[in-house]
Write a protein that holds these residues in place. Structure first.
Motif, PDB file in Angstrom:
ATOM      1  N   CYS A  34      -2.344  -2.300 -10.692  1.00 37.90           N
ATOM      2  CA  CYS A  34      -3.459  -1.891  -9.822  1.00 37.90           C
ATOM      3  C   CYS A  34      -4.354  -3.077  -9.455  1.00 37.90           C
ATOM      4  O   CYS A  34      -4.903  -3.130  -8.350  1.00 37.90           O
ATOM      5  CB  CYS A  34      -4.278  -0.796 -10.504  1.00 37.90           C
ATOM      6  N   ALA A  35      -4.490  -4.029 -10.375  1.00 40.92           N
ATOM      7  CA  ALA A  35      -5.282  -5.221 -10.077  1.00 40.92           C
ATOM      8  C   ALA A  35      -4.601  -6.063  -9.001  1.00 40.92           C
ATOM      9  O   ALA A  35      -5.262  -6.627  -8.127  1.00 40.92           O
ATOM     10  CB  ALA A  35      -5.490  -6.040 -11.339  1.00 40.92           C
ATOM     11  N   GLU A  39       0.842  -1.189   0.000  1.00 41.52           N
ATOM     12  CA  GLU A  39       0.000   0.000   0.000  1.00 41.52           C
ATOM     13  C   GLU A  39       0.879   1.241   0.000  1.00 41.52           C
ATOM     14  O   GLU A  39       2.081   1.166   0.219  1.00 41.52           O
ATOM     15  CB  GLU A  39      -0.944   0.008   1.196  1.00 41.52           C
ATOM     16  N   ARG A  47      -2.086   3.831  -4.565  1.00 44.97           N
ATOM     17  CA  ARG A  47      -2.443   4.947  -5.435  1.00 44.97           C
ATOM     18  C   ARG A  47      -1.278   5.171  -6.397  1.00 44.97           C
ATOM     19  O   ARG A  47      -0.114   5.188  -5.990  1.00 44.97           O
ATOM     20  CB  ARG A  47      -2.678   6.218  -4.617  1.00 44.97           C
ATOM     21  N   HIS A 101      -2.430  -4.883  -6.777  1.00 43.66           N
ATOM     22  CA  HIS A 101      -2.210  -4.106  -5.552  1.00 43.66           C
ATOM     23  C   HIS A 101      -3.241  -2.974  -5.470  1.00 43.66           C
ATOM     24  O   HIS A 101      -2.921  -1.796  -5.663  1.00 43.66           O
ATOM     25  CB  HIS A 101      -0.783  -3.545  -5.530  1.00 43.66           C
ATOM     26  N   PRO A 102      -4.475  -3.312  -5.187  1.00 45.66           N
ATOM     27  CA  PRO A 102      -5.558  -2.325  -5.208  1.00 45.66           C
ATOM     28  C   PRO A 102      -5.451  -1.244  -4.141  1.00 45.66           C
ATOM     29  O   PRO A 102      -6.132  -0.216  -4.237  1.00 45.66           O
ATOM     30  CB  PRO A 102      -6.813  -3.180  -4.995  1.00 45.66           C
ATOM     31  N   ASP A 103      -4.610  -1.440  -3.125  1.00 43.11           N
ATOM     32  CA  ASP A 103      -4.468  -0.437  -2.070  1.00 43.11           C
ATOM     33  C   ASP A 103      -3.427   0.633  -2.400  1.00 43.11           C
ATOM     34  O   ASP A 103      -3.180   1.532  -1.588  1.00 43.11           O
ATOM     35  CB  ASP A 103      -4.079  -1.113  -0.752  1.00 43.11           C
TER      36      ASP A 103
END
Length: 291
Positions: free
Chosen positions: A114-115, A90, A121, A117-119
């Motif tokens: 992003c898929a 994250e 930005r 590691h969705p946390d």
């Protein structure tokens, strides 16, 4: 002293505007100003010199802001490391890319990242390789996609080579040289060129090749945009040298020709070698999986 106060100081130092800093921090200007004033009272020193026309760091502010950045970075790293214990990545990934990157499909890689590691930005900015390397060294980026001339490695950072390719001569549609399967540098040396600005890594690729061949050329048009360079060629005003993938995906009505002994560009993935953040290591892993 609170971390939020440090964030406000850094934002004002970066923007030199209380108004813009408040917008970036999603608070009112009065709230931001109040917190900075409270910090200044605690320190017993003014961090900013304010006037009706400008805001600038005071001498104390110049000394303070570097430590503020380091403290914010340490706090962010502590949060990331705590999450990493549970296998969670994250934080914020700051990535810089050159506008002519072709070694990887950047949007596709970011979708995969992003898929996985969705946390995280993701913040992306475009620049030339020299500026991006400086930002990496100054802890303003986590990873960067660079393009340098063959034989020159990224300085002061970790890196891996993604691709190596010869630049092609880009000619106006129907140009007589486009009928040849390949040409020599001397065949185009006397023509009017469009190229990237002097002293940039993009320009150095072609300058070094002409210098090695003992040739000079007339670069009448300088631009930091490949699209503008291609537009100048399409209009018949100049010729240029670019990576073939850049030309192919551009849609401009131009012709290309292979140049024997011409410039070679190497694309690199670069990162902070001393202490790469978890978000950077995760991005490197995604790129390695697709290259």
């Amino acid at each position: 002293m609170e971390l939020q106060q440090l964030r406000y100081v850094v934002e004002v130092a970066d923007s030199l505007s209380f108004t813009r800093a408040a917008e970036r921090c999603f608070v009112t200007q009065s709230a931001l100003s109040h917190q900075i004033a409270s910090l200044e009272r605690e320190l017993g020193r003014r961090l900013f010199v304010r006037s009706s026309r400008q805001v600038r760091l005071s001498e104390a502010g110049e000394a303070f802001v570097g430590h503020a950045r380091a403290a914010l970075r340490a706090a962010e790293q502590a949060k990331e490391d705590a999450a990493a214990v549970d296998g969670v990545v994250e934080g914020t990934l700051r990535i810089g890319v050159i506008p002519t990157v072709t070694a990887i499909d950047v949007p596709a890689v970011l979708v995969a990242y992003c898929a996985a590691h969705p946390d995280v930005r993701v913040e992306l900015q475009v620049g030339n390789s020299d500026a991006l390397m400086r930002m990496l060294r100054h802890d303003e980026l986590d990873v960067a996609l660079l393009g340098l001339r063959d034989g020159v490695d990224p300085a002061g950072v970790g890196f891996r080579v993604l691709a190596r390719e010869s630049l092609v001569a880009v000619l106006p549609r129907g140009h007589v040289l486009a009928r040849r399967s390949s040409i020599e540098l001397e065949d185009i040396a006397g023509m009017t060129f469009a190229d990237f600005p002097m002293a940039t890594s993009g320009r150095a690729q072609s300058d070094a090749a002409f210098a090695a061949a003992g040739l000079t050329r007339d670069v009448a048009f300088e631009a930091d945009s490949a699209s503008l360079l291609l537009g100048l060629v399409e209009s018949g005003l100049a010729v240029t040298l670019l990576a073939p993938g850049v030309v192919e995906r551009s849609g401009f009505e131009v012709d290309t020709s292979h140049v024997r002994g011409g410039p070679v560009r190497v694309e690199h993935l670069a990162w902070d070698a001393a202490a790469p953040r978890n978000v950077a290591r995760a991005f490197i892993a995604v790129v390695e999986a697709v290259t």
